[in-house]
Write a protein that holds these residues in place. Sequence first.
Motif, mmCIF file in Angstrom:
data_model
loop_
_atom_site.group_PDB
_atom_site.id
_atom_site.type_symbol
_atom_site.label_atom_id
_atom_site.label_comp_id
_atom_site.label_asym_id
_atom_site.label_seq_id
_atom_site.Cartn_x
_atom_site.Cartn_y
_atom_site.Cartn_z
ATOM 1 N N SER A 1 -26.740 17.888 -17.493
ATOM 2 C CA SER A 1 -28.111 17.575 -17.019
ATOM 3 C C SER A 1 -29.366 18.447 -16.897
ATOM 4 C CB SER A 1 -28.114 16.916 -15.485
ATOM 5 O OG SER A 1 -29.195 16.303 -15.059
ATOM 6 N N GLN A 2 -28.997 19.488 -16.429
ATOM 7 C CA GLN A 2 -30.060 20.521 -16.335
ATOM 8 C C GLN A 2 -30.525 21.085 -17.639
ATOM 9 O OE1 GLN A 2 -28.284 23.420 -13.645
ATOM 10 N NE2 GLN A 2 -29.057 22.464 -11.642
ATOM 11 N N SER A 3 -29.406 21.231 -18.522
ATOM 12 C CA SER A 3 -29.656 21.730 -19.892
ATOM 13 C C SER A 3 -30.461 20.908 -20.685
ATOM 14 C CB SER A 3 -28.276 22.130 -20.637
ATOM 15 O OG SER A 3 -27.537 23.032 -20.048
ATOM 16 N N LEU A 4 -30.107 19.780 -20.854
ATOM 17 C CA LEU A 4 -31.059 18.811 -21.524
ATOM 18 C C LEU A 4 -32.439 18.464 -21.031
ATOM 19 C CD1 LEU A 4 -28.492 15.854 -22.035
ATOM 20 C CD2 LEU A 4 -29.255 17.824 -23.700
ATOM 21 N N HIS A 5 -32.530 18.709 -19.758
ATOM 22 C CA HIS A 5 -33.933 18.663 -18.967
ATOM 23 C C HIS A 5 -34.694 19.956 -19.370
ATOM 24 C CE1 HIS A 5 -34.490 15.352 -16.242
ATOM 25 N NE2 HIS A 5 -33.154 15.672 -16.165
ATOM 26 N N ALA A 6 -33.918 20.991 -19.643
ATOM 27 C CA ALA A 6 -34.829 22.346 -20.036
ATOM 28 C C ALA A 6 -35.197 22.243 -21.602
ATOM 29 C CB ALA A 6 -33.867 23.594 -19.729
ATOM 30 N N LEU A 7 -34.112 21.784 -22.302
ATOM 31 C CA LEU A 7 -34.351 21.685 -23.745
ATOM 32 C C LEU A 7 -35.375 20.764 -24.113
ATOM 33 C CD1 LEU A 7 -30.276 21.923 -24.869
ATOM 34 C CD2 LEU A 7 -32.379 23.476 -25.433
ATOM 35 N N LEU A 8 -35.653 19.722 -23.435
ATOM 36 C CA LEU A 8 -36.197 18.404 -24.012
ATOM 37 C C LEU A 8 -37.624 18.119 -23.139
ATOM 38 C CD1 LEU A 8 -33.191 16.281 -24.919
ATOM 39 C CD2 LEU A 8 -34.672 17.662 -26.641
ATOM 40 N N THR A 9 -37.747 18.935 -22.280
ATOM 41 C CA THR A 9 -39.118 18.680 -21.331
ATOM 42 C C THR A 9 -40.159 19.708 -21.732
ATOM 43 O OG1 THR A 9 -38.220 17.577 -19.513
ATOM 44 C CG2 THR A 9 -40.243 18.608 -18.984
ATOM 45 N N TRP A 10 -41.293 19.327 -22.252
ATOM 46 C CA TRP A 10 -42.265 20.480 -22.672
ATOM 47 C C TRP A 10 -43.697 19.993 -22.051
ATOM 48 C CZ3 TRP A 10 -40.426 17.314 -27.750
ATOM 49 C CH2 TRP A 10 -39.006 17.975 -28.094
ATOM 50 N N ASP A 11 -44.171 20.665 -21.318
ATOM 51 C CA ASP A 11 -45.407 20.320 -20.441
ATOM 52 C C ASP A 11 -46.581 21.423 -21.141
ATOM 53 O OD1 ASP A 11 -44.895 23.026 -19.662
ATOM 54 O OD2 ASP A 11 -44.823 22.432 -17.646
ATOM 55 N N GLY A 12 -46.320 21.974 -22.433
ATOM 56 C CA GLY A 12 -47.367 22.923 -22.910
ATOM 57 C C GLY A 12 -47.678 24.162 -22.040
ATOM 58 N N GLY B 1 -52.177 21.220 -25.438
ATOM 59 C CA GLY B 1 -52.361 20.441 -23.991
ATOM 60 C C GLY B 1 -52.336 18.909 -24.104
ATOM 61 N N SER B 2 -52.751 18.508 -25.206
ATOM 62 C CA SER B 2 -52.925 16.902 -25.456
ATOM 63 C C SER B 2 -51.696 16.022 -25.467
ATOM 64 C CB SER B 2 -53.660 16.704 -26.564
ATOM 65 O OG SER B 2 -52.906 16.989 -27.803
ATOM 66 N N VAL B 3 -50.587 16.631 -25.509
ATOM 67 C CA VAL B 3 -49.349 15.785 -25.242
ATOM 68 C C VAL B 3 -48.454 16.499 -24.383
ATOM 69 C CG1 VAL B 3 -47.301 14.935 -26.550
ATOM 70 C CG2 VAL B 3 -49.778 15.036 -27.603
ATOM 71 N N LYS B 4 -47.695 15.754 -23.531
ATOM 72 C CA LYS B 4 -46.572 16.232 -22.535
ATOM 73 C C LYS B 4 -45.473 15.388 -23.052
ATOM 74 C CE LYS B 4 -49.139 18.215 -18.785
ATOM 75 N NZ LYS B 4 -49.532 18.607 -17.549
ATOM 76 N N VAL B 5 -44.253 15.944 -23.018
ATOM 77 C CA VAL B 5 -43.077 15.269 -23.309
ATOM 78 C C VAL B 5 -42.042 15.563 -22.144
ATOM 79 C CG1 VAL B 5 -40.762 14.954 -24.750
ATOM 80 C CG2 VAL B 5 -43.210 15.395 -25.957
ATOM 81 N N ILE B 6 -41.566 14.565 -21.657
ATOM 82 C CA ILE B 6 -40.501 14.510 -20.469
ATOM 83 C C ILE B 6 -39.506 13.946 -20.634
ATOM 84 C CG2 ILE B 6 -40.214 13.960 -17.835
ATOM 85 C CD1 ILE B 6 -43.479 13.945 -17.991
ATOM 86 N N PHE B 7 -38.227 14.559 -20.442
ATOM 87 C CA PHE B 7 -36.865 13.955 -20.692
ATOM 88 C C PHE B 7 -36.531 12.987 -19.404
ATOM 89 C CE2 PHE B 7 -32.243 14.533 -19.965
ATOM 90 C CZ PHE B 7 -31.664 14.107 -21.009
ATOM 91 N N ILE B 8 -36.011 11.973 -19.652
ATOM 92 C CA ILE B 8 -35.740 10.980 -18.564
ATOM 93 C C ILE B 8 -34.223 10.665 -19.028
ATOM 94 C CG2 ILE B 8 -36.006 8.823 -17.553
ATOM 95 C CD1 ILE B 8 -38.484 10.792 -17.133
ATOM 96 N N TYR C 1 -33.914 8.935 -22.556
ATOM 97 C CA TYR C 1 -35.229 9.027 -23.625
ATOM 98 C C TYR C 1 -36.192 10.066 -23.138
ATOM 99 C CZ TYR C 1 -37.658 6.364 -19.658
ATOM 100 O OH TYR C 1 -38.036 6.303 -18.521
ATOM 101 N N LEU C 2 -37.024 10.063 -24.355
ATOM 102 C CA LEU C 2 -37.993 11.152 -24.122
ATOM 103 C C LEU C 2 -39.403 10.221 -23.801
ATOM 104 C CD1 LEU C 2 -37.469 13.512 -27.119
ATOM 105 C CD2 LEU C 2 -36.242 13.552 -24.718
ATOM 106 N N ASN C 3 -40.226 10.791 -22.656
ATOM 107 C CA ASN C 3 -41.256 9.776 -22.517
ATOM 108 C C ASN C 3 -42.388 10.825 -23.078
ATOM 109 O OD1 ASN C 3 -43.403 8.430 -21.768
ATOM 110 N ND2 ASN C 3 -42.889 8.579 -19.463
ATOM 111 N N VAL C 4 -43.076 10.307 -24.317
ATOM 112 C CA VAL C 4 -44.176 11.246 -24.787
ATOM 113 C C VAL C 4 -45.703 10.526 -24.289
ATOM 114 C CG1 VAL C 4 -45.073 11.747 -27.090
ATOM 115 C CG2 VAL C 4 -42.712 11.411 -26.954
ATOM 116 N N LEU C 5 -46.158 11.541 -23.389
ATOM 117 C CA LEU C 5 -47.473 11.090 -22.792
ATOM 118 C C LEU C 5 -48.540 11.867 -23.512
ATOM 119 C CD1 LEU C 5 -48.879 9.702 -20.474
ATOM 120 C CD2 LEU C 5 -48.377 11.982 -19.161
ATOM 121 N N ASN C 6 -49.625 11.036 -23.929
ATOM 122 C CA ASN C 6 -50.573 11.349 -24.255
ATOM 123 C C ASN C 6 -51.818 11.746 -23.192
ATOM 124 O OD1 ASN C 6 -53.646 11.668 -25.763
ATOM 125 N ND2 ASN C 6 -52.712 10.474 -27.497
ATOM 126 N N THR C 7 -51.919 13.001 -23.080
ATOM 127 C CA THR C 7 -52.865 13.326 -21.810
ATOM 128 C C THR C 7 -54.186 12.574 -21.802
ATOM 129 O OG1 THR C 7 -53.457 15.364 -22.469
ATOM 130 C CG2 THR C 7 -51.494 15.196 -21.291
#
Length: 261
Positions: A97-108, A169-176, A198-204
């Motif tokens: 769980s922690q590894s996938l969160h670290a690998l797939l969450t990108w906040d810029g 900084g225009s996109v953030k990706v959060i691992f859920i 899933y990956l939540n790709v958020l357009n800021t």
Amino acid sequence: MSAAEKPQTIQQKKKKLEFLDRASSPSQRDWLGVVSIASFCCQLTVLFAMFLLYGSISRLASKPVPTLVQLSDGSSFSAAPMDATERSNAAIVRFVSQSLHALLTWDGTLPPYSPEEQINRKRDPGIEIAGGGKIATAAWQACFVLSEDFREEFRRALSKMTPGGVFNGSVKVIFILTDLSEPVKIDGGKWKIRVVSYLNVLNTSDAMSEVVPFNKEVFVRSVPPPNYPLEADGIVKAIHSIRASGLEIYAIRDLNLENLK
């Protein structure tokens, strides 16, 4: 005493003092006696040492198994005895769980290594990957949870998944994570675990988001944890912390949801 008895008495005294006579060498019978006595003394010493060892082992066996481990930094945690290649299900689930969160969450932003950096987060320029593309610095660092033969392959796959907007900084990706199965043992020190997420790709800019399914089967194995250098800091300390669990991911493959019950 008669004249005949005197020579006999003198001869007996000579026999008694023969061993003490430095001029004469000890006989084979004398050496055999010395060796026998020395051997007997050695056996008594060994027997006494065995009694002492038995007493020490008995006292050790009667002591309760230690369940508290204290680290050099003063923190403590509970522990349970197990084989060096074994890991508890809870430890495997937490690691994945922690590894996938670290690998797939990108906040810029760059990963912070100090309280000051935690407050003043800096923009992440990304790290170039061989073959083209780049990934978030935090993701590059988190890739050390992967085995060495799988690490570069996964980084290349991440570079294709990472939106370019992450680095401006225009996109953030959060691992859920929505579901994580119990680990299934497939061999000594090896497990597989099913991940539904899933990956939540958020357009800021407009708060619009896109959902990208990430349903995988993750393969994990136990490895010796590295020695933690107390003087390490920054990224070195972060990498050692990532590997401290004694686990690594050596493969990730697509999960067929039709097989889920």
